[in-house]
Design an enzyme around this catalytic site. Structure first.
Site, short mmCIF file in Angstrom:
data_model
loop_
_atom_site.label_atom_id
_atom_site.label_comp_id
_atom_site.label_asym_id
_atom_site.label_seq_id
_atom_site.Cartn_x
_atom_site.Cartn_y
_atom_site.Cartn_z
N SER A 7 0.84 -1.20 0.00
CA SER A 7 0.00 0.00 0.00
C SER A 7 0.87 1.25 0.00
CB SER A 7 -0.91 0.00 1.23
OG SER A 7 -1.45 1.29 1.37
N HIS A 32 -1.28 -1.24 -4.23
CA HIS A 32 -2.56 -0.93 -3.60
C HIS A 32 -2.61 0.58 -3.36
CE1 HIS A 32 -6.09 -1.89 -1.08
NE2 HIS A 32 -5.65 -0.96 -0.26
N ASP A 34 -4.76 3.72 -1.94
CA ASP A 34 -5.84 4.07 -1.02
C ASP A 34 -6.33 5.49 -1.26
OD1 ASP A 34 -6.13 1.76 0.81
OD2 ASP A 34 -4.00 2.16 1.19
N MET A 36 -8.94 8.34 -0.21
CA MET A 36 -9.82 8.71 0.93
C MET A 36 -10.36 10.11 0.72
SD MET A 36 -7.37 7.46 4.00
CE MET A 36 -6.58 5.85 3.98
N HIS A 65 -8.35 1.23 -3.97
CA HIS A 65 -9.29 1.04 -2.86
C HIS A 65 -9.97 2.38 -2.58
CE1 HIS A 65 -9.63 -0.07 1.74
NE2 HIS A 65 -10.81 0.07 1.17
N MET A 67 -12.13 4.63 -0.58
CA MET A 67 -12.81 4.89 0.71
C MET A 67 -13.51 6.23 0.57
SD MET A 67 -9.75 3.44 3.07
CE MET A 67 -8.64 3.41 1.68
N MET A 136 -11.61 -5.58 5.46
CA MET A 136 -10.82 -4.63 6.24
C MET A 136 -10.50 -5.25 7.59
SD MET A 136 -10.05 -1.85 4.58
CE MET A 136 -9.16 -1.24 5.99
N ASP A 174 -6.81 -6.38 4.22
CA ASP A 174 -6.15 -5.07 4.26
C ASP A 174 -6.14 -4.49 5.67
OD1 ASP A 174 -5.17 -2.54 3.68
OD2 ASP A 174 -6.91 -1.91 2.49
C1 DX5 Z 1 -6.32 1.74 5.56
C2 DX5 Z 1 -5.90 1.36 4.17
C3 DX5 Z 1 -4.81 0.36 4.12
C4 DX5 Z 1 -3.54 0.81 4.78
C5 DX5 Z 1 -2.86 -0.39 5.33
O1 DX5 Z 1 -7.48 2.48 5.53
O2 DX5 Z 1 -6.99 0.80 3.47
O3 DX5 Z 1 -4.57 -0.07 2.79
O4 DX5 Z 1 -2.67 1.49 3.92
O5 DX5 Z 1 -1.76 0.01 6.05
P1 DX5 Z 1 -1.04 -0.96 7.09
O6 DX5 Z 1 -0.55 -2.15 6.32
O7 DX5 Z 1 0.06 -0.10 7.61
O8 DX5 Z 1 -2.05 -1.34 8.13
ZN ZN Z 2 -6.53 -0.13 1.49
#
Ligand code: DX5
Ligand code: ZN
Length: 215
Positions: A7, A32, A34, A36, A65, A67, A136, A174
């Site tokens: 990620s 990956h 993310d 947000m 991903h 969010m 998650m 994840d």
């Molecule tokens: C959290 C993200 C994850 C995050 C995971 O909301 O969806 O993808 O980057 O990070 P680690 O592996 O550090 O928990």
């Molecule tokens: Zn993620």
């Protein structure tokens, strides 16, 4: 062998080019990414413009991903930015089936993500239509949190649901994944492991990725 999806959230944003080069040399299969929005989750990360730039640096699979609320507004833009898959949150999508169809109609893989408090049985009527389910294993919004142990039972339950419905969905997990717990997560039924901090904050990210891949 599992698919490893580091990620980018945990990477050094001042040196994204270098981080990409490292991942290109690594055994990682996917990146990956993310996204947000500060509404679905209490944090804001990055969007299409960053993904567009990253796309020039690598041919690896971009696992995006989302969010965010109202993902349908941005599906085409993410496709143009270079996404290979888009995963939306069940909790953010009252018209989930339509969202999945929209993503697939543009030639991308479509995933559905569930938060820690969302039960697996809510996937019953969508499981045959999705390419993957993202479980998650932390509350979404931040990297570097601890893996929630109950996620293991959810992964096993999801694996059974997939089998019983003859679905071909893959299971992605994840949050809070490291070399210490990756083996039991795979044992429970995961196909794809997302790893942020455990890769980017490790002394030797290339080695960490390779070890995870070989578990
Ligand atoms: C959290 C993200 C994850 C995050 C995971 O909301 O969806 O993808 O980057 O990070 P680690 O592996 O550090 O928990
Ligand atoms: Zn993620």
């Amino acid at each position: 062998m599992p698919i490893i999806a580091p990620s980018l959230l945990a990477s050094d944003f001042l040196h994204l080019e270098k981080e990409c080069q490292m991942l290109n040399e690594s055994k990682a299969d996917w990146f990956h990414l993310d996204v947000m929005d500060g509404r679905f989750v209490p944090n804001i990360s990055f969007g299409m413009s960053v993904i567009t730039q990253l796309r020039k640096m690598t041919t690896k699979f971009f696992d995006v991903h989302l969010m965010i609320v109202e993902p349908e507004k941005y599906v085409e833009e993410f496709k143009e930015a270079g996404a290979n898959s888009l995963t939306v949150h069940l909790e953010a999508c009252p018209h989930l089936h339509r969202n999945i169809q929209q993503i697939q109609s543009l030639g991308m893989k479509a995933g559905v993500a569930i938060n820690p408090a969302t039960p697996v049985f809510l996937l019953q009527d969508i499981i045959r239509d999705v390419d993957m389910v993202l479980v998650m294993s932390v509350n979404p919004g931040f990297g570097g949190q601890s893996f929630i142990p109950h996620s293991l039972a959810k992964i096993a339950e999801l694996k059974a649901l997939i089998k019983n419905t003859a679905s071909s969905a893959k299971i992605e997990v994840d949050g809070g994944i490291s070399l210490d717990n990756a083996a039991e997560i795979l044992q429970a039924g995961a196909d794809i492991l997302v790893a942020g901090s455990s890769v980017f904050k490790s002394e030797n990210p290339l080695e960490t990725i390779e070890k995870m891949k070989n578990l």
